[in-house]
Design a protein around this motif. Structure first.
Motif, PDB file in Angstrom:
ATOM      1  N   SER A   1       0.827  -1.201   0.000  1.00 55.28           N
ATOM      2  CA  SER A   1       0.000   0.000   0.000  1.00 55.28           C
ATOM      3  C   SER A   1       0.865   1.258   0.000  1.00 55.28           C
ATOM      4  N   ALA A   2       1.919   1.257   0.828  1.00 52.72           N
ATOM      5  CA  ALA A   2       2.774   2.444   0.947  1.00 52.72           C
ATOM      6  C   ALA A   2       3.497   2.760  -0.362  1.00 52.72           C
ATOM      7  N   LYS A   3       3.813   1.733  -1.139  1.00 51.98           N
ATOM      8  CA  LYS A   3       4.564   1.973  -2.374  1.00 51.98           C
ATOM      9  C   LYS A   3       3.700   2.530  -3.498  1.00 51.98           C
ATOM     10  N   GLY A   4       2.370   2.447  -3.345  1.00 53.78           N
ATOM     11  CA  GLY A   4       1.481   2.986  -4.371  1.00 53.78           C
ATOM     12  C   GLY A   4       1.412   2.048  -5.569  1.00 53.78           C
ATOM     13  N   ARG A   5       0.394   2.192  -6.415  1.00 60.04           N
ATOM     14  CA  ARG A   5       0.159   1.282  -7.535  1.00 60.04           C
ATOM     15  C   ARG A   5       0.538  -0.151  -7.160  1.00 60.04           C
TER      16      ARG A   5
ATOM     17  N   GLN B   1       8.594   4.957  -4.122  1.00 61.71           N
ATOM     18  CA  GLN B   1       7.249   4.800  -4.676  1.00 61.71           C
ATOM     19  C   GLN B   1       7.360   3.966  -5.936  1.00 61.71           C
ATOM     20  N   SER B   2       6.343   3.185  -6.168  1.00 66.75           N
ATOM     21  CA  SER B   2       6.305   2.355  -7.359  1.00 66.75           C
ATOM     22  C   SER B   2       6.587   3.202  -8.598  1.00 66.75           C
ATOM     23  N   GLY B   3       7.486   2.723  -9.452  1.00 73.04           N
ATOM     24  CA  GLY B   3       7.794   3.444 -10.690  1.00 73.04           C
ATOM     25  C   GLY B   3       8.934   4.438 -10.553  1.00 73.04           C
ATOM     26  N   HIS B   4       9.328   4.767  -9.334  1.00 73.67           N
ATOM     27  CA  HIS B   4      10.463   5.683  -9.140  1.00 73.67           C
ATOM     28  C   HIS B   4      11.766   4.885  -9.030  1.00 73.67           C
ATOM     29  N   VAL B   5      12.892   5.613  -9.113  1.00 74.65           N
ATOM     30  CA  VAL B   5      14.169   4.909  -8.995  1.00 74.65           C
ATOM     31  C   VAL B   5      14.440   4.552  -7.530  1.00 74.65           C
TER      32      VAL B   5
END
Ligand code: TXA
Ligand code: MG
Length: 324
Positions: free
Chosen positions: A55-59, A148-152
């Protein structure tokens, strides 16, 4: 969007490490440095804590997570080591090598952390703060990269703050990470295979093994399943029927919420209170249990598609997909 928490930010003193172990024990999320990148840690044995990571990481997607332990001895109750896996662990642990192995009988890691697979990824990080934390906590800690999901992936505590402020309980600042890219992942489930190139060069591994590693099937960057898990993904034997509002003869019921149709021979509720974190934590173990009940089919009640519901529905759709 998960509810906002007050994120604390501490330098990696002994007190901070003790506090981090307490937070993990209470089911909280702690970002901490490893030699590769900062990890977003949770108690691997606590399904709801693990659900909070996604949940915390998003997507959120329920990709299987790496279980981190303080030393090779602590990895033994989690996984069945082949002789070659033992050899690599002896040479490269602690260090940026993750081994994917069959789960040990009685492995205490939650089904959600391994995404319902019969295998588990384990690693011993080569970082004093990470290992002190793992020793103080005394249980395995799952930790994806703390972005976050999708970030480096983050190599500074400040990167973690930018991405996860308000979403994690504690960030332990241990300065820059030394390796800067994620661990190399090798699976020993079948033919020894390089699942992800990373901080340990493949040549170093191949030199110790005396042969070349197989390559994982190439998958697109945005592929929903991780390399190496497509073939081994857990699929129930029973047929799965989604968005069910009733129960048909012979079906077991995977319920959600407090209004549950009657008539199921066997029923398990993902969350009677409609809590998606609780539902995620129960998802794979409930599917397994209903499958084991011998029912011909599993009827699954509708699950809202927000926050963790998206990943829950993604996994349920896979479980319901026609078999090859
Ligand atoms: O360096 C690292 O490994 C960092 C630090 C924090 O330790 N962690 C990390 O975790 O990169 P994450 O979640 O970002 O990547 C874990 C990878 C995913 O690609 C996942 O699919 C794979 O490990 N994995 C985990 N369990 C697996 C399994 N049973 N079979 C195949 N792949 C697995
Ligand atoms: Mg990552």
């Amino acid at each position: 969007m998960p509810s906002k928490v007050a994120t604390r930010f501490l330098d990696a003193t002994r007190d901070a490490i003790a506090e981090a172990a307490r937070v993990l024990g209470a089911g909280g999320l702690v970002a901490f440095p490893t030699e590769t990148v900062y990890g977003l840690g949770a108690d691997a044995t606590n399904g709801e804590a693990v659900a909070r990571i996604y949940s915390a990481k998003g997507r959120p997607q329920f990709n299987p997570l790496i279980s981190h332990v303080a030393d090779a001895k602590a990895a033994l109750p989690l996984a069945r080591f082949t002789d070659e896996a033992k050899l690599l662990a002896g040479v490269f642990w602690p260090g940026p090598l993750t081994l994917v192995l069959p789960k040990a009988d009685g492995c205490p890691v939650s089904e959600l952390a391994t995404a319902g697979l019969d295998s588990i990824a384990v690693r011993v990080p080569d970082h004093t703060i990470a290992r002190d934390l793992l020793k103080a906590f005394g249980r395995p800690v799952v930790a994806p990269s703390a972005n976050q999901s999708g970030h480096v992936s983050p190599t500074l505590a400040e990167h973690v703050r930018t991405d996860l402020d308000g979403r994690v309980d504690l960030i332990v600042d241990g300065g820059p990470t030394s390796v800067g890219i994620e661990s190399t992942i090798v699976s020993f489930l079948d033919t020894p295979t390089l699942l992800r190139p990373g901080g340990l060069p493949r040549e170093a591994i191949e030199r110790v093994l005396g042969y070349e590693l197989a390559d994982a099937e190439p998958v697109a960057d945005n592929a929903p399943l991780a390399p190496g898990m497509l073939s081994s993904h857990y699929a129930p034997r029973a047929g799965v029927r989604l968005n069910a509002i009733d129960v048909r003869p012979g079906e077991a019921l995977l319920a959600f919420g407090d209004v549950v149709p009657s008539g199921a021979a066997t029923m398990l509720n993902l969350s009677a209170s409609g809590d998606l974190v609780e539902a995620a934590a129960n998802l794979f173990s409930h599917l397994r249990a209903l499958d084991a009940s011998g029912a011909a089919g599993i009827a699954v009640m509708p699950i809202p598609n927000d926050d963790l519901g998206e990943a829950i529905n993604d996994r349920l759709a896979r479980a319901a997909a026609p078999r090859p």
